[in-house]
Motif scaffolding. Sequence first.
Motif, mmCIF file in Angstrom:
data_model
loop_
_atom_site.group_PDB
_atom_site.id
_atom_site.type_symbol
_atom_site.label_atom_id
_atom_site.label_comp_id
_atom_site.label_asym_id
_atom_site.label_seq_id
_atom_site.Cartn_x
_atom_site.Cartn_y
_atom_site.Cartn_z
ATOM 1 N N SER A 1 0.849 -1.190 0.000
ATOM 2 C CA SER A 1 0.000 0.000 0.000
ATOM 3 C C SER A 1 0.883 1.239 0.000
ATOM 4 N N ILE A 2 0.572 2.146 -0.920
ATOM 5 C CA ILE A 2 1.378 3.363 -1.026
ATOM 6 C C ILE A 2 0.458 4.560 -1.275
ATOM 7 N N ALA A 3 0.705 5.650 -0.585
ATOM 8 C CA ALA A 3 -0.135 6.848 -0.643
ATOM 9 C C ALA A 3 0.416 7.834 -1.671
ATOM 10 N N GLY A 4 -0.255 8.975 -1.744
ATOM 11 C CA GLY A 4 0.241 10.067 -2.575
ATOM 12 C C GLY A 4 0.238 9.783 -4.055
ATOM 13 N N LYS A 5 -0.603 8.833 -4.506
ATOM 14 C CA LYS A 5 -0.661 8.444 -5.918
ATOM 15 C C LYS A 5 0.713 8.047 -6.462
ATOM 16 N N ALA A 6 1.571 7.556 -5.572
ATOM 17 C CA ALA A 6 2.919 7.139 -5.969
ATOM 18 C C ALA A 6 2.871 5.751 -6.592
ATOM 19 N N SER A 7 3.823 5.489 -7.473
ATOM 20 C CA SER A 7 3.984 4.161 -8.048
ATOM 21 C C SER A 7 4.858 3.315 -7.127
ATOM 22 N N PRO A 8 4.564 2.019 -7.013
ATOM 23 C CA PRO A 8 5.438 1.144 -6.216
ATOM 24 C C PRO A 8 6.872 1.120 -6.738
ATOM 25 N N LEU A 9 7.058 1.491 -8.004
ATOM 26 C CA LEU A 9 8.406 1.501 -8.580
ATOM 27 C C LEU A 9 9.217 2.711 -8.126
ATOM 28 N N GLU A 10 8.550 3.703 -7.544
ATOM 29 C CA GLU A 10 9.254 4.887 -7.053
ATOM 30 C C GLU A 10 9.782 4.605 -5.648
ATOM 31 N N ILE A 11 10.804 3.781 -5.595
ATOM 32 C CA ILE A 11 11.317 3.289 -4.315
ATOM 33 C C ILE A 11 11.767 4.428 -3.412
ATOM 34 N N TRP A 12 12.250 5.507 -3.996
ATOM 35 C CA TRP A 12 12.705 6.636 -3.183
ATOM 36 C C TRP A 12 11.577 7.299 -2.394
ATOM 37 N N ARG A 13 10.314 7.008 -2.758
ATOM 38 C CA ARG A 13 9.182 7.586 -2.033
ATOM 39 C C ARG A 13 8.648 6.662 -0.942
ATOM 40 N N TRP A 14 9.169 5.446 -0.877
ATOM 41 C CA TRP A 14 8.667 4.478 0.097
ATOM 42 C C TRP A 14 8.742 4.970 1.537
ATOM 43 N N PRO A 15 9.848 5.553 1.988
ATOM 44 C CA PRO A 15 9.909 5.932 3.412
ATOM 45 C C PRO A 15 8.773 6.857 3.850
ATOM 46 N N SER A 16 8.341 7.743 2.970
ATOM 47 C CA SER A 16 7.303 8.700 3.358
ATOM 48 C C SER A 16 5.904 8.297 2.928
ATOM 49 N N GLU A 17 5.780 7.437 1.916
ATOM 50 C CA GLU A 17 4.471 7.163 1.345
ATOM 51 C C GLU A 17 3.930 5.753 1.594
ATOM 52 N N VAL A 18 4.791 4.780 1.862
ATOM 53 C CA VAL A 18 4.278 3.421 2.100
ATOM 54 C C VAL A 18 3.476 3.392 3.394
ATOM 55 N N ARG A 19 2.282 2.806 3.323
ATOM 56 C CA ARG A 19 1.429 2.650 4.510
ATOM 57 C C ARG A 19 1.802 1.319 5.175
#
Length: 260
Positions: free
Chosen positions: A224-242
């Motif tokens: 699960s990832i917020a902010g309409k982010a793609s799971p492939l955008e690994i650099w956004r995981w720390p802030s967006e992964v639920r």
Amino acid sequence: MRHVSDKAVVKNSGGLGETISVIVQALLLALVIRTLLFQPFNIPSGSMRPTLLEGDYLFVSKFSYGYSKFSIPFAPDLFSGRIWSGEPQRGDIAVFRKPNDTSLDFIKRVIGLPGDTIQMRGGVLYINDVAVPREKVGQIDNPDVTEVNRPVDVYRETLPNGITYDTLDLTANGLGDDTREFVVPAGNYFMMGDNRDNSSDSRFDVGYVPLENFVGRANIIFFSIAGKASPLEIWRWPSEVRFGRLLNSVNSAPSSVQNN
């Protein structure tokens, strides 16, 4: 006396041909699993909030309801009806093909079974002219869950078979809060979203859903990832992964209800 010692003979069996064979076998295995057992789906809209959120990725069990032509990728028209058919249960969260556009996958909750009479009256769900118990359990003030920047009332419904879940009430006297009576035809089901004021479902253009159109039952949120982010955008995981939603049952993921 001459001693003969056994020597292990190691054969180098690698090479391009073997690599291709392994890849083909892995792809075939993945296709079988996806077709017959579990298929991943992602949630693209907010119709099932607060139970499911945009950016949730689910495993859907294909074998729960048996198999139809819609169980197979690209829906080849190999046969009609279902084989090894299982019946959806009231309260299931199910993926199905929209009856008037079978190129679209929808996900909603099974509310009405064949022969049921379904109606909304003043925001209360009635099944066979009996009100479904509905209790206000608090509010959610989290735009990631509600999509709005204000507190939203949360009501807990309990279906006749004991299945309990939360619904959002975004708008008092909303368009879907008062409906005509719907009598579910044989072989069909009545589907509704938990986000009652923001769901295109059987109250509106979806209509009744034939058993043949069911793809499978949603079971597990595996990512699960917020902010309409793609799971492939690994650099956004720390802030967006639920992280609190990972590997949860679809009916047990936290929804941030605040008691009044």
